[in-house]
Design a protein around this motif. Structure first.
Motif, short mmCIF file in Angstrom:
data_model
loop_
_atom_site.label_atom_id
_atom_site.label_comp_id
_atom_site.label_asym_id
_atom_site.label_seq_id
_atom_site.Cartn_x
_atom_site.Cartn_y
_atom_site.Cartn_z
N ARG A 1 12.26 76.88 -18.47
CA ARG A 1 13.29 76.89 -19.50
C ARG A 1 13.50 75.48 -20.05
NH1 ARG A 1 18.51 77.18 -19.06
NH2 ARG A 1 18.45 76.67 -16.87
N ALA B 1 22.61 68.11 -23.36
CA ALA B 1 23.52 68.95 -24.16
C ALA B 1 24.78 68.17 -24.48
CB ALA B 1 23.86 70.22 -23.39
N ASP C 1 18.76 71.38 -20.41
CA ASP C 1 19.94 71.07 -21.22
C ASP C 1 20.58 69.78 -20.73
OD1 ASP C 1 20.90 71.91 -18.87
OD2 ASP C 1 22.11 73.57 -19.65
N GLN D 1 15.45 67.06 -28.77
CA GLN D 1 15.84 68.46 -28.96
C GLN D 1 15.44 69.32 -27.77
OE1 GLN D 1 15.89 70.40 -32.67
NE2 GLN D 1 15.15 68.62 -33.80
N ARG D 2 14.28 69.00 -27.17
CA ARG D 2 13.87 69.79 -26.00
C ARG D 2 14.78 69.56 -24.81
NH1 ARG D 2 7.27 69.50 -26.53
NH2 ARG D 2 7.21 70.72 -28.46
N GLY E 1 18.01 69.27 -25.32
CA GLY E 1 19.29 69.85 -25.72
C GLY E 1 20.18 68.95 -26.55
#
Ligand code: NCD
Length: 320
Positions: free
Chosen positions: A45, A51, A48, A75-76, A78
């Motif tokens: 996955r 984030a 994050d 971006q990968r 988050g």
């Protein structure tokens, strides 16, 4: 510089240069990049880790690879990414760089990725920040390009075990190259002893230039490439040269281009690298650039993982 780049407990605070960065810090970033590469291959996955964080790309010079891969890396993990559009910003109305930075800081951002034609700009920004934000140097003048150094080290490390036995030649426009400086910094720190620099006299720094101490300087590429395990080719950076220093491309290729015949003088399987963008048939022949020994696109792929690892170190806490 170490006081600027590292916290008192030895963690990365900003990434301005690889010069003087402890081997343990570099290896930790490379190990982390390797783990991210593995996770991505295994379809894990997306993380994050970042984030809620905001990264601003500030590119005052053109870029394809570095800018896109910082964007993807953030971006990968988050983060929110803003690609600041300098041409449409108040920079064109004369707003100073530091006023621009303080304005963006007031909007609460966590990282500035900075590319600039003046050496020292990322350091100046880092010294004048008023917030917790960190600065990542994406290439400043001919000074440093630390994430390129890291991705090149990662790419080589995946192919060869023991750096202390490697012979590496860096060939091209050494004088103007921030990549050469960061590659030499990282390869030295990781233990490469035989580091050769090759260029026409007008593109080679004077012997004794501190950054290239302990490298062997060559003017003849046939001699320099003989017995090497890796050849790192550099672009002729015309934008940084005085008109008089520009060699004719055909003459340059004849003397310094990496052709299959020259590559045959290196060790069998010698790895071929280039940070890009390539001037085909100026620095490197088509068949070599696209050949089985070329790692050029692998460097690009590893650039995303190296930048993810650096961002995780700077912004993501200690968990991998
Ligand atoms: C390099 C750069 O901009 O310093 N490119 C890159 O980031 N991959 C090398 C170059 O422009 O020649």
């Amino acid at each position: 510089m170490q006081n600027l780049q590292l916290t008192s407990d030895g963690r990365l605070r900003h990434l301005i240069t690889l010069a003087g960065l402890p081997r343990a810090v570099i290896e930790r970033v490379l190990d982390r990049a390797e783990a991210m590469r593995r996770d991505s291959r295994d379809g894990a996955r997306p993380l994050d880790l970042l984030a809620g964080r905001t990264l601003i790309n500030l590119f005052f010079e053109p870029s394809t690879r570095t800018r896109t891969s910082f964007d993807l890396a953030a971006q990968r993990l988050g983060a929110l990414v803003i690609n600041f559009d300098i041409e449409r910003s108040s920079t064109v109305k004369g707003e100073s760089l530091l006023d621009t930075i303080h304005t963006l800081e007031a909007m609460h951002c966590d990282a500035f990725v900075v590319r600039h034609k003046e050496s020292g700009t990322p350091e100046t920004i880092a010294r004048h920040l008023r917030s917790h934000a960190c600065v990542l140097n994406a290439g400043d003048g001919s000074h440093a390009h630390p994430t390129q150094g890291l991705l090149d080290a990662l790419t080589l490390r995946r192919r060869v075990g023991d750096f202390s036995r490697l012979s590496v030649v860096v060939c091209g426009d050494i004088r103007h190259s921030r990549v050469a400086r960061s590659d030499v910094d990282v390869l030295r720190t990781l233990g490469v002893r035989d580091l050769r620099l090759c260029a026409p006299p007008e593109l080679l720094p004077a012997p004794g230039t501190a950054e290239f101490a302990q490298c062997t300087l060559f003017h003849n590429f046939d001699d320099a490439v003989a017995g090497c395990d890796a050849a790192i080719m550099l672009r002729l950076q015309k934008e940084r040269m005085e008109a008089a220093a520009i060699p004719s491309e055909a003459d340059y290729f004849a003397r310094y281009g990496l052709t299959a015949a020259r590559l045959a003088r290196a060790k069998p399987g010698c790895l071929v690298m280039h940070p890009g963008p390539i001037n085909r048939n100026v620095e490197i022949a088509d068949d070599v650039a696209d050949g089985a020994q070329s790692l050029i696109l692998e460097q690009v792929a590893n650039g995303v993982f190296a930048r993810m690892a650096v961002l995780a170190e700077l912004l993501g806490g200690s968990a991998a």
